[in-house]
Enzyme design. Sequence first.
Site, PDB file in Angstrom:
ATOM      1  CE  LYS A   1      -5.272   4.265  10.943  1.00 15.95           C
ATOM      2  NZ  LYS A   1      -5.525   5.485  10.169  1.00 15.95           N
TER       3      LYS A   1
ATOM      4  CB  VAL B   1      -5.573  -1.685   4.563  1.00  9.66           C
ATOM      5  CG1 VAL B   1      -6.027  -3.136   4.546  1.00  9.66           C
ATOM      6  CG2 VAL B   1      -4.221  -1.564   5.264  1.00  9.66           C
TER       7      VAL B   1
ATOM      8  CG  ASP C   1     -13.880   7.087  12.790  1.00 11.80           C
ATOM      9  OD1 ASP C   1     -13.745   6.368  11.785  1.00 11.80           O
ATOM     10  OD2 ASP C   1     -13.154   8.080  13.009  1.00 11.80           O
TER      11      ASP C   1
ATOM     12  CD  GLU D   1      -0.851   1.014   3.564  1.00 13.17           C
ATOM     13  OE1 GLU D   1      -1.132   2.177   3.208  1.00 13.17           O
ATOM     14  OE2 GLU D   1      -1.079   0.549   4.705  1.00 13.17           O
TER      15      GLU D   1
HETATM   16  N1  PSU Z   1      -1.466   2.695  10.160  1.00  8.70           N
HETATM   17  C1  PSU Z   1      -0.572   3.672  10.465  1.00  8.70           C
HETATM   18  N2  PSU Z   1      -0.488   4.740   9.640  1.00  8.70           N
HETATM   19  C2  PSU Z   1      -1.280   4.857   8.534  1.00  8.70           C
HETATM   20  C3  PSU Z   1      -2.225   3.838   8.231  1.00  8.70           C
HETATM   21  C4  PSU Z   1      -2.266   2.778   9.079  1.00  8.70           C
HETATM   22  O1  PSU Z   1       0.126   3.583  11.465  1.00  8.70           O
HETATM   23  O2  PSU Z   1      -1.157   5.841   7.821  1.00  8.70           O
HETATM   24  C5  PSU Z   1      -3.135   3.978   7.039  1.00  8.70           C
HETATM   25  C6  PSU Z   1      -3.318   2.636   6.327  1.00  8.70           C
HETATM   26  O3  PSU Z   1      -3.198   2.871   4.942  1.00  8.70           O
HETATM   27  C7  PSU Z   1      -4.730   2.239   6.697  1.00  8.70           C
HETATM   28  C8  PSU Z   1      -5.408   3.565   6.780  1.00  8.70           C
HETATM   29  O4  PSU Z   1      -5.314   1.402   5.724  1.00  8.70           O
HETATM   30  O5  PSU Z   1      -4.444   4.370   7.451  1.00  8.70           O
HETATM   31  C9  PSU Z   1      -6.747   3.533   7.483  1.00  8.70           C
HETATM   32  O6  PSU Z   1      -7.329   4.786   7.377  1.00  8.70           O
HETATM   33  P1  PSU Z   1      -8.848   5.071   7.798  1.00  8.70           P
HETATM   34  O7  PSU Z   1      -8.907   4.872   9.298  1.00  8.70           O
HETATM   35  O8  PSU Z   1      -9.052   6.496   7.390  1.00  8.70           O
HETATM   36  O9  PSU Z   1      -9.687   4.085   7.047  1.00  8.70           O
HETATM   37 MN    MN Z   2     -12.713   6.934   9.868  1.00  8.55          MN
END
Ligand code: PSU
Ligand code: MN
Length: 326
Positions: free
Chosen positions: A179, A122, A158, A23
Site C-alpha cells: 500500500k 491478504v 503499526d 482477496e
Molecule cells: N492495499 C490497498 N488497499 C487495501 C488493501 C491493500 O491499496 O484495501 C487491504 C489488503 O486487503 C491488505 C490490507 O491485506 O489492506 C492490510 O490491512 P492492514 O494494514 O489493516 O493489515
Molecule cells: Mn495496522
Amino acid sequence: MTFVVSNDVEEALASGAPIVALETAVLTAGLPRTPWNDSYGECPATIDPTLSINVALAQEMTKLVRSNGALPAWIAVVDGVLRIGLCPEEVSSLCKDPHAGKVSLATFAQTMQSKNSAGTTVASTLLACRLASPKQPIRVFATGGIGGVHQNWSNRLDISADLTALATTPTCVVASGAKSILDIPATVEALETIGVPVLGLGTAQFPRFIEKNISEDPVIHQVSSPLEIASICKHHWNDLSLHSALLATVPAPSGVALEQGSLINALTKAEAQWATLHQPSARRTPYLLDAMATITQGKSLVANLALLCNNAKVAAKIAVEYTSTV
Ligand code: PSU
Ligand code: MN
C-alpha cells in the site's frame, strides 16, 4: 461449521488443477462501491459502467483468471463462515453489503462469533489458502498491494498482520508492492527478516503500487517469466522445505502509473476536505478514496483497477506453470 470449500475449488485441489485465490477486502474496503463517475474521467473499457466499481472489477478479475487457465477462488467471511470459493452472485452480494468491512487475523474469531460478513485481507486470505487443504494449500494468490510496516513505526509499531501470514503460509502472493501509505524500505527489510523471497517480474525495484518508482526504491531479485517464479517457488517449498510465502511483485501496467508524489498531494488535499465535513469515521476511507480519484481525475482508480486485473492474469499464469512443473 468453521469453513466451507466450494465444489469447484475442492475438485481443483484434489486433481492438482491451477487455482488463484482472490482477496475481498479490496472489494469491501479498498474501492468505491458506486458506479463509474464522470469526475473520474473516461471509464476503462474493461469496467462495466452500469455496475458498482467493486462488482465490475470482481467480474473482470474472475474472467481474466479463467481465460488464463486457472480457477478463481474468491475468499470471504459470509455470515460468520469462512468461504473458500464464492460464486459470482455471492461476490456481488458481498460487494453490496453495507455492513461488510475487512477481517484480518486478529479480528477473524470475533467476526465468526458475531456471524458478520467481511472481506478478507491478504493475511486472512492466506489463512484460507492454508485451511483449504493441509497437504496441498492454494499455491497462488493475486491482490493489489500487501499491508506492511507503516510510516513512523519507531514511535507506533503499526505492522500489518499480512507480514505474519506471509511468514507462515506457503503461497505465492502476486502484488504490485505494498500500500502506498507504508514505509516501503522498512517493509522490504521486514520481508527479508521473515524469510519471504521478493521477486520482481521484469523489474529490479520493489514496485510502488500505483506510482512510478524512484531511484531510491529498494532493489529486489528480477525474474523474467511466470515459469521462473513457479520454479523458484518449487525450490523454496519442495527442495528447502520452507513454509513461508513468496512475494511476486508486478509493476502497474505501463502508462497507468502516477508520477511520484502526485498521490501524497492528492491525499493531503482529500484529508483537508474530510476535516471540514465532521462526518462519522466509518465514512472516512470511502470518502478519501473517492476524493483522491476525483483529485487525480480518475488516475489513481484507473491505475488501481489496471494493476489488480494484470496481477490476476499473471497469477493465473504462475498457477498454470506451477501445476504443470510440480
Ligand atoms: N492495499 C490497498 N488497499 C487495501 C488493501 C491493500 O491499496 O484495501 C487491504 C489488503 O486487503 C491488505 C490490507 O491485506 O489492506 C492490510 O490491512 P492492514 O494494514 O489493516 O493489515
Ligand atoms: Mn495496522
